[in-house]
Design a protein around this motif. Structure first.
Motif, short mmCIF file in Angstrom:
data_model
loop_
_atom_site.label_atom_id
_atom_site.label_comp_id
_atom_site.label_asym_id
_atom_site.label_seq_id
_atom_site.Cartn_x
_atom_site.Cartn_y
_atom_site.Cartn_z
N MET A 98 90.05 44.03 57.07
CA MET A 98 90.28 45.44 57.53
C MET A 98 88.75 46.02 58.43
O MET A 98 87.82 46.08 58.23
N SER A 99 89.59 47.36 59.34
CA SER A 99 88.71 47.67 59.91
C SER A 99 88.01 48.91 59.80
O SER A 99 88.98 49.61 58.87
N ASP A 100 86.90 49.46 59.93
CA ASP A 100 86.18 51.26 59.80
C ASP A 100 86.56 51.69 60.41
O ASP A 100 86.74 53.31 59.95
N VAL A 101 87.95 51.51 61.33
CA VAL A 101 87.89 52.20 62.47
C VAL A 101 88.79 53.44 61.35
O VAL A 101 90.11 52.60 61.37
N ALA A 102 89.15 54.48 61.52
CA ALA A 102 90.33 55.04 61.35
C ALA A 102 91.32 55.77 61.80
O ALA A 102 91.44 55.60 62.83
N GLU A 103 92.66 55.03 61.40
CA GLU A 103 93.82 55.36 62.45
C GLU A 103 94.83 57.07 62.46
O GLU A 103 94.34 57.19 61.49
N PRO A 104 94.82 57.17 63.98
CA PRO A 104 95.47 58.51 63.97
C PRO A 104 96.97 58.75 63.70
O PRO A 104 97.68 57.85 62.91
N ASP A 105 97.03 60.26 62.23
CA ASP A 105 98.07 60.27 61.72
C ASP A 105 99.06 60.01 62.61
O ASP A 105 99.13 61.10 63.12
N SER A 106 100.18 59.50 62.40
CA SER A 106 101.21 59.47 63.25
C SER A 106 102.08 60.85 63.10
O SER A 106 103.17 60.70 63.82
N ARG A 107 101.66 61.69 62.29
CA ARG A 107 102.86 62.53 61.73
C ARG A 107 102.62 64.15 61.69
O ARG A 107 102.73 64.59 62.23
N SER A 108 100.90 63.68 62.53
CA SER A 108 100.47 65.08 63.91
C SER A 108 101.25 65.20 64.40
O SER A 108 101.40 63.73 65.03
N ARG A 109 101.29 66.21 64.49
CA ARG A 109 102.30 66.70 66.18
C ARG A 109 101.85 67.74 66.87
O ARG A 109 101.19 68.66 65.78
N PRO A 110 101.87 67.90 68.00
CA PRO A 110 101.37 68.91 68.69
C PRO A 110 102.50 70.34 68.42
O PRO A 110 103.62 70.03 67.77
N ARG A 111 101.62 72.17 68.10
CA ARG A 111 102.40 72.55 67.71
C ARG A 111 103.41 73.32 68.27
O ARG A 111 103.19 72.97 69.63
N LYS A 112 104.64 73.52 68.37
CA LYS A 112 105.59 74.05 69.73
C LYS A 112 105.87 75.46 69.08
O LYS A 112 105.68 75.89 68.27
N SER A 113 106.56 75.78 70.36
CA SER A 113 106.48 77.36 70.05
C SER A 113 107.15 78.00 69.14
O SER A 113 108.34 77.13 68.58
N ALA A 114 107.62 79.01 68.09
CA ALA A 114 108.47 79.62 67.62
C ALA A 114 110.17 79.47 68.39
O ALA A 114 110.73 79.28 67.70
N GLN A 115 110.24 79.03 69.81
CA GLN A 115 111.66 78.94 70.03
C GLN A 115 112.25 77.87 70.61
O GLN A 115 113.39 77.52 70.40
N ALA A 116 111.09 76.67 70.41
CA ALA A 116 111.24 75.64 70.36
C ALA A 116 112.23 75.09 69.36
O ALA A 116 112.07 75.52 67.97
N PHE A 117 113.00 73.26 70.01
CA PHE A 117 113.97 73.62 69.41
C PHE A 117 113.33 72.22 68.36
O PHE A 117 112.36 71.77 68.60
N ARG A 118 114.29 71.62 66.85
CA ARG A 118 113.10 70.87 66.43
C ARG A 118 114.36 70.05 66.34
O ARG A 118 115.58 69.87 66.05
#
Length: 125
Positions: free
Chosen positions: A1-21
């Motif tokens: 195991m490594s001590d390096v934190a893996e980036p959370d693949s579920r975190s996404r950049p915020r989209k505008s309110a008008q963006a499609f989902r």
């Protein structure tokens, strides 16, 4: 195991309110499983997300508003599927809301995203 934190693949950049989902984003925002959203598409003809190659669904802001309304009627107000179908077919007016100030939609979306992350964290523990 490594001590390096893996980036959370579920975190996404915020989209505008008008963006499609995507269906996964809509599912996360509404706290409703993806298969339920697909099922609702078969029961509510008003719900018509765009479908692209391979059947990928893209929900417009008005689709998300309708999904929130359906979810609220089913899960909060206790309506049945047939009851919600009847209300939507009769053109039942939505609950009147005050005009939204700039930034309110974005703040609500951010709060929904935080709530979804907290629910996910609670489910792991």
């Amino acid at each position: 195991m490594s001590d390096v934190a893996e980036p959370d693949s579920r975190s996404r950049p915020r989209k505008s309110a008008q963006a499609f989902r995507t269906i996964s984003e809509a599912s996360e925002q509404l706290s409703v499983p993806q298969h339920v959203l697909r099922f609702w598409e078969t029961k509510f003809p008003q719900l018509k997300p765009l479908k692209r190659g391979g059947g990928r669904r893209y929900y417009r802001p008005e689709d998300l508003a309708l999904l929130r309304r359906i979810s609220g009627l089913l899960y909060t107000e206790g309506y049945t599927i047939k009851g919600v179908q009847r209300l939507l077919a009769e053109g039942e007016p939505e609950t009147p809301t005050a005009p939204e100030a700039p930034g309110v939609v974005e703040a609500l979306e951010e709060l929904e995203a935080i709530a979804a992350r907290l629910r996910a964290m609670a489910g792991r523990g």
